[in-house]
Scaffold this motif. Structure first.
Motif, mmCIF file in Angstrom:
data_model
loop_
_atom_site.group_PDB
_atom_site.id
_atom_site.type_symbol
_atom_site.label_atom_id
_atom_site.label_comp_id
_atom_site.label_asym_id
_atom_site.label_seq_id
_atom_site.Cartn_x
_atom_site.Cartn_y
_atom_site.Cartn_z
ATOM 1 N N ALA A 122 30.736 42.748 52.064
ATOM 2 C CA ALA A 122 29.640 42.441 51.409
ATOM 3 C C ALA A 122 29.011 42.904 50.167
ATOM 4 N N LEU A 123 29.629 44.161 50.106
ATOM 5 C CA LEU A 123 29.377 45.006 48.933
ATOM 6 C C LEU A 123 30.054 44.114 47.543
ATOM 7 N N VAL A 124 31.284 43.847 47.931
ATOM 8 C CA VAL A 124 31.917 43.304 46.734
ATOM 9 C C VAL A 124 31.302 41.920 46.270
ATOM 10 N N VAL A 125 30.643 41.254 47.428
ATOM 11 C CA VAL A 125 30.155 39.957 47.039
ATOM 12 C C VAL A 125 28.923 40.362 45.968
ATOM 13 N N ALA A 126 28.073 41.286 46.623
ATOM 14 C CA ALA A 126 26.809 41.763 45.916
ATOM 15 C C ALA A 126 27.163 42.196 44.195
ATOM 16 N N ALA B 298 29.778 41.437 42.662
ATOM 17 C CA ALA B 298 30.162 40.357 42.031
ATOM 18 C C ALA B 298 28.918 39.578 41.366
ATOM 19 N N ILE B 299 28.055 39.269 42.278
ATOM 20 C CA ILE B 299 26.734 38.254 41.772
ATOM 21 C C ILE B 299 26.156 39.307 40.818
ATOM 22 N N GLY B 300 25.910 40.607 40.995
ATOM 23 C CA GLY B 300 25.092 41.533 40.074
ATOM 24 C C GLY B 300 25.717 41.311 38.809
ATOM 25 N N TYR B 301 26.880 41.578 38.687
ATOM 26 C CA TYR B 301 27.851 41.846 37.372
ATOM 27 C C TYR B 301 27.629 40.557 36.729
ATOM 28 N N GLY B 302 27.821 39.228 37.508
ATOM 29 C CA GLY B 302 27.953 38.228 36.981
ATOM 30 C C GLY B 302 26.639 37.688 36.323
ATOM 31 N N LEU B 303 25.527 37.947 36.889
ATOM 32 C CA LEU B 303 24.177 37.701 36.277
ATOM 33 C C LEU B 303 23.974 38.503 35.394
ATOM 34 N N ASP B 304 24.225 39.796 35.323
ATOM 35 C CA ASP B 304 24.062 40.621 34.136
ATOM 36 C C ASP B 304 24.756 40.185 33.032
ATOM 37 N N ARG B 305 26.041 39.715 33.359
ATOM 38 C CA ARG B 305 26.950 39.183 32.074
ATOM 39 C C ARG B 305 26.249 37.952 31.492
ATOM 40 N N LEU B 306 25.649 36.978 32.383
ATOM 41 C CA LEU B 306 25.204 36.026 31.943
ATOM 42 C C LEU B 306 23.638 36.006 31.343
ATOM 43 N N LEU B 307 22.940 36.954 31.641
ATOM 44 C CA LEU B 307 21.461 37.102 31.111
ATOM 45 C C LEU B 307 21.468 38.397 30.246
ATOM 46 N N THR C 103 21.996 44.271 31.355
ATOM 47 C CA THR C 103 23.066 44.805 32.112
ATOM 48 C C THR C 103 22.898 45.629 33.358
ATOM 49 N N PRO C 104 22.034 46.804 33.467
ATOM 50 C CA PRO C 104 22.258 47.158 34.763
ATOM 51 C C PRO C 104 21.456 46.650 35.909
ATOM 52 N N TRP C 105 20.492 45.787 35.424
ATOM 53 C CA TRP C 105 19.222 45.544 36.075
ATOM 54 C C TRP C 105 19.700 44.655 37.657
ATOM 55 N N PHE C 106 20.401 43.665 37.354
ATOM 56 C CA PHE C 106 20.658 42.850 38.605
ATOM 57 C C PHE C 106 21.772 43.747 39.601
ATOM 58 N N MET C 107 22.769 44.207 38.909
ATOM 59 C CA MET C 107 23.508 45.223 39.590
ATOM 60 C C MET C 107 22.859 46.013 40.558
ATOM 61 N N ILE C 108 21.867 47.139 39.967
ATOM 62 C CA ILE C 108 20.962 47.789 40.644
ATOM 63 C C ILE C 108 20.148 46.967 41.856
ATOM 64 N N GLY C 109 19.978 45.881 41.623
ATOM 65 C CA GLY C 109 18.993 45.046 42.497
ATOM 66 C C GLY C 109 19.894 44.835 43.716
ATOM 67 N N PHE C 110 21.078 44.191 43.345
ATOM 68 C CA PHE C 110 22.121 43.511 44.287
ATOM 69 C C PHE C 110 22.786 44.692 45.143
ATOM 70 N N VAL C 111 23.044 45.621 44.570
ATOM 71 C CA VAL C 111 23.978 46.617 45.514
ATOM 72 C C VAL C 111 23.120 47.163 46.658
ATOM 73 N N GLY D 7 23.465 44.216 49.181
ATOM 74 C CA GLY D 7 24.855 44.084 49.335
ATOM 75 C C GLY D 7 25.064 45.073 50.589
ATOM 76 N N ALA D 8 24.489 46.337 50.360
ATOM 77 C CA ALA D 8 24.724 47.487 51.669
ATOM 78 C C ALA D 8 24.143 46.906 52.902
ATOM 79 N N ALA D 9 22.902 46.668 52.644
ATOM 80 C CA ALA D 9 22.152 45.876 53.655
ATOM 81 C C ALA D 9 23.054 44.854 54.548
ATOM 82 N N ALA D 10 23.672 43.895 53.765
ATOM 83 C CA ALA D 10 23.998 42.788 54.378
ATOM 84 C C ALA D 10 25.562 43.361 55.022
ATOM 85 N N GLY D 11 25.958 44.478 54.349
ATOM 86 C CA GLY D 11 27.311 45.074 55.195
ATOM 87 C C GLY D 11 26.930 45.565 56.467
ATOM 88 N N VAL D 12 25.792 46.304 56.412
ATOM 89 C CA VAL D 12 25.287 47.066 57.849
ATOM 90 C C VAL D 12 25.046 45.767 58.743
#
Lengths: 250, 102
Positions: B56-60, B62-71, B74-82, B85-90
Motif C-alpha cells: 500500500a505504501l509503494v502504491v501511495a 508512486a501516486i504521490g511522486y507521479g502527480l508531483d512530477r506531472l504537476l 514537488t513535495p506536496w502530493f507525496m506528503i499527502g499520499f504517504v 498509504g500508511a492507513a491503507a496498509g493498516v
C-alpha cells in the motif's frame, strides 16, 4: 559456485535455453521452463484422460482430483457464477503449481522466483477482476470503494484509502509468491554453501559438522514442497476472492 | 493445506478433510467479506503481512511522486499520499489478520 563465498543469487540468473535457437532469439531458460511446465500440464491431461476409465488409475485420479479441487474452490468462493472463471483460475493454478514444483529440482530454473513473471500474472488478475467488476455493475462498481455505514464527511478520506488498498493488491499478490519461492531457494543455497565452507576450512572435522546444514537442507526440502503447493493455492484462492469482490461487490 | 498433496492415492475422505482444513485456514467457511488466506507457517505469515503493509505504501508513494512530477508541486502530493498509504496498509493488515484471529 566458488569455495570461498556463497553465491546465493546466481541460481536466478537468466541465461538462454534451447541451445542455438535460444541464443539466436533470446529465448531464456525461464521461457524454456515455462514451456516445459505448460507441456507437462497439457500432457498430463491428454494422457490421463485418454482412457476415461470408470475407476480411475493413478494418473487419471491425479488429473480428476486437481480438476475437482479447483472447481470446488471456484464454486465455493464465487458461487455458481464463478464457473465461467474456472478455466482461467485452473490454468493459473496449474501453471504456478507446476512452475513451483519444477523449480525445486536441481538444475531446473524456478520461473516463479522472478518478480517479472509473478508481477505479470498478478497485474493480469488485477485488470481482469477490475474489468469484470465494471462489466457486471457498470459505473456502479465505483461504489465498491465507499464503505457502507460511514458518515459522509469521512468519505473524502476513506475513498482514497480504499482505492490505494485496492491498487496494492497486485503488488502483495506478486510479492508473496516471488518472495516465498526466492527465499526458499536462497536458504537452500546458503546451507549448501555452509557445507562446502566447513569442509574447505576445517577438513575432516568440518565434514563431520556439515551434517548439520545437510539435515537442515533436508528439512527445508520438505518445507519447500509444502510452500510450492501452498503458494500456488494462495495465488489461486486470492484470484477467486478478487473475482468474488468484483462480482458481488463487498 | 496439510503436508503432502504428493500422497494422492489417499482415499477420498482424507482429501475432503484436507480440503476442509485448507478452506478453514483460508477463512472461506465463515462467508468472509474481504478475507485473505493466512497460513500456519509463521515465516510466510510475517512475509505476507509485511508485503501487505509495504504494498500500500509503494502504491501511495508512486501516486504521490507521479502527480508531483506531472504537476511540478514537488513535495506536496507525496506528503499527502504517504499517510493515506500508511492507513491503507493498516487496512490491508486488518483484513489479512481478521481471519487468523478465529
Amino acid at each position: 559456485m566458488g569455495n570461498e563465498s556463497i553465491d546465493a543469487l546466481g541460481q536466478f540468473k537468466l541465461t538462454t535455453g534451447l541451445g542455438a535457437f535460444g541464443r539466436a532469439f533470446e529465448f531464456t531458460n525461464s521461457n524454456e521452463m515455462m514451456l516445459f511446465g505448460s507441456a507437462i500440464v497439457v500432457a498430463l491431461y491428454v494422457v490421463a484422460l485418454r482412457r476415461r476409465a470408470l475407476v480411475p488409475g493413478r494418473l487419471q485420479g491425479l488429473a480428476e482430483m486437481t480438476y475437482e479441487f479447483v472447481h470446488q474452490m471456484v464454486i465455493d468462493t464465487m458461487g455458481p457464477e464463478g464457473a465461467r472463471f474456472f478455466p482461467f483460475v485452473f490454468t493459473l493454478f496449474a501453471f504456478i503449481l507446476v512452475g513451483n514444483i519444477l523449480g525445486l529440482f536441481p538444475y531446473f530454473f524456478a520461473f516463479t522466483s522472478h518478480i517479472a513473471i509473478t508481477g505479470a500474472l498478478a497485474v493480469f488478475v488485477f485488470l481482469l477482476s477490475t474489468a469484470v467488476g465494471f462489466w457486471y455493475h457498470g459505473i456502479g462498481f465505483l461504489k465498491f470503494f465507499s464503505p457502507p455505514g460511514v458518515p459522509g464527511w469521512l468519505l473524502p478520506l476513506l475513498i482514497p484509502i480504499e482505492i490505494i488498498s485496492y491498487m496494492s493488491r497486485p503488488i502483495s499478490l506478486s510479492v508473496r509468491l516471488f518472495a516465498n519461492i526466492t527465499a526458499g531457494h536462497v536458504m537452500w543455497e546458503v546451507f549448501a554453501g555452509f557445507m562446502l565452507l566447513l569442509v574447505a576450512s576445517m577438513g575432516a572435522v568440518g565434514a563431520m559438522a556439515s551434517i548439520i546444514p545437510l539435515g537442515l537442507n533436508i528439512a527445508l526440502t520438505a518445507l519447500e514442497f509444502l510452500v510450492a503447493v501452498l503458494q500456488a493455492y494462495v495465488f489461486a484462492i486470492l484470484t477467486c476472492l478478487y473475482l468474488h469482490d468484483a462480482i458481488h461487490m463487498h | 493445506m496439510s503436508k503432502g498433496r504428493g500422497t494422492l492415492h489417499n482415499n477420498h475422505g482424507s482429501f475432503d478433510q484436507r480440503l476442509e482444513a485448507a478452506r478453514r485456514r483460508a477463512g472461506l467457511d465463515q462467508n468472509g467479506e474481504n478475507s485473505q488466506p493466512t497460513e500456519a507457517n509463521p515465516l510466510s505469515l510475517a512475509m505476507q503481512l509485511g508485503a501487505e503493509m509495504v504494498a500500500a505504501l509503494v502504491v501511495a508513494v508512486a501516486i504521490g511522486y507521479g502527480l508531483d512530477r506531472l504537476l511540478h508541486t514537488t513535495p506536496w502530493f507525496m506528503i499527502g499520499f504517504v499517510p493515506i498509504g500508511a492507513a491503507a496498509g493498516v487496512l490491508n493488515l486488518l483484513r489479512a489478520m481478521r481471519t487468523t484471529k478465529n
